[in-house]
Design a protein around this motif. Structure first.
Motif, PDB file in Angstrom:
ATOM      1  N   THR A  35      -0.733   8.874  40.513  1.00 53.28           N
ATOM      2  CA  THR A  35      -0.442   7.585  39.867  1.00 53.28           C
ATOM      3  C   THR A  35      -0.722   7.635  38.371  1.00 53.28           C
ATOM      4  O   THR A  35      -0.289   6.753  37.639  1.00 53.28           O
ATOM      5  CB  THR A  35      -1.258   6.444  40.510  1.00 53.28           C
ATOM      6  N   LYS A  57       3.026  10.112  34.483  1.00 53.94           N
ATOM      7  CA  LYS A  57       4.253   9.355  34.222  1.00 53.94           C
ATOM      8  C   LYS A  57       5.475   9.975  34.898  1.00 53.94           C
ATOM      9  O   LYS A  57       6.350   9.271  35.381  1.00 53.94           O
ATOM     10  CB  LYS A  57       4.475   9.293  32.716  1.00 53.94           C
ATOM     11  N   ASP A  58       5.536  11.296  34.942  1.00 59.57           N
ATOM     12  CA  ASP A  58       6.728  11.979  35.446  1.00 59.57           C
ATOM     13  C   ASP A  58       6.530  12.587  36.839  1.00 59.57           C
ATOM     14  O   ASP A  58       7.263  13.485  37.225  1.00 59.57           O
ATOM     15  CB  ASP A  58       7.164  13.054  34.463  1.00 59.57           C
ATOM     16  N   TYR A  59       5.570  12.100  37.589  1.00 56.30           N
ATOM     17  CA  TYR A  59       5.254  12.698  38.887  1.00 56.30           C
ATOM     18  C   TYR A  59       6.482  12.807  39.791  1.00 56.30           C
ATOM     19  O   TYR A  59       6.668  13.816  40.458  1.00 56.30           O
ATOM     20  CB  TYR A  59       4.150  11.905  39.591  1.00 56.30           C
ATOM     21  N   GLU A  72       1.789  13.602  30.561  1.00 58.52           N
ATOM     22  CA  GLU A  72       1.933  12.291  29.949  1.00 58.52           C
ATOM     23  C   GLU A  72       1.436  11.269  30.953  1.00 58.52           C
ATOM     24  O   GLU A  72       1.891  11.228  32.091  1.00 58.52           O
ATOM     25  CB  GLU A  72       3.413  12.047  29.609  1.00 58.52           C
ATOM     26  N   VAL A  73       0.462  10.479  30.535  1.00 63.54           N
ATOM     27  CA  VAL A  73      -0.169   9.536  31.460  1.00 63.54           C
ATOM     28  C   VAL A  73       0.468   8.161  31.377  1.00 63.54           C
ATOM     29  O   VAL A  73       1.044   7.790  30.373  1.00 63.54           O
ATOM     30  CB  VAL A  73      -1.691   9.432  31.227  1.00 63.54           C
ATOM     31  N   ASN A  74       0.343   7.429  32.497  1.00 67.82           N
ATOM     32  CA  ASN A  74       0.854   6.049  32.553  1.00 67.82           C
ATOM     33  C   ASN A  74       0.012   5.137  31.698  1.00 67.82           C
ATOM     34  O   ASN A  74      -1.136   5.283  31.511  1.00 67.82           O
ATOM     35  CB  ASN A  74       0.863   5.542  33.993  1.00 67.82           C
TER      36      ASN A  74
END
Length: 85
Positions: free
Chosen positions: A55, A58-60, A83-85
């Motif tokens: 979670t 960002k691009d999981y 890149e984190v949410n």
């Protein structure tokens, strides 16, 4: 004509062609994560996965299914950044 030095590395679970042209290509983050996790495992390291780490990425959903576990392990242990949410 094929290069006689060309071969495939299959220990990673995917074929990585090792001819000059292929070796000059960029390595994806998910493949790098997989290689780092495999190296850690070969050295006897057990890489934990942070709870709900997917979670945070960002691009999981764009990560290949066969690389998601490695990316989670690598990120959870500071081997890669995302890149984190």
């Amino acid at each position: 004509k094929s290069d006689s030095r060309s071969f495939f590395i299959t220990a990673t679970g995917k074929d990585f062609k090792s001819d000059n042209a292929s070796l000059n290509k960029d390595l994806s983050r998910e493949d790098m994560a997989y290689l780092l996790v495999r190296a850690a495992n070969v050295n006897g390291e057990n890489l934990e996965i942070l709870p709900r780490v997917e979670t945070m990425m960002k691009d999981y959903n764009s990560i290949s299914a066969d690389r998601k576990e490695a990316v989670k392990q690598a990120y959870s242990n500071g081997l890669i950044t995302v890149e984190v949410n």
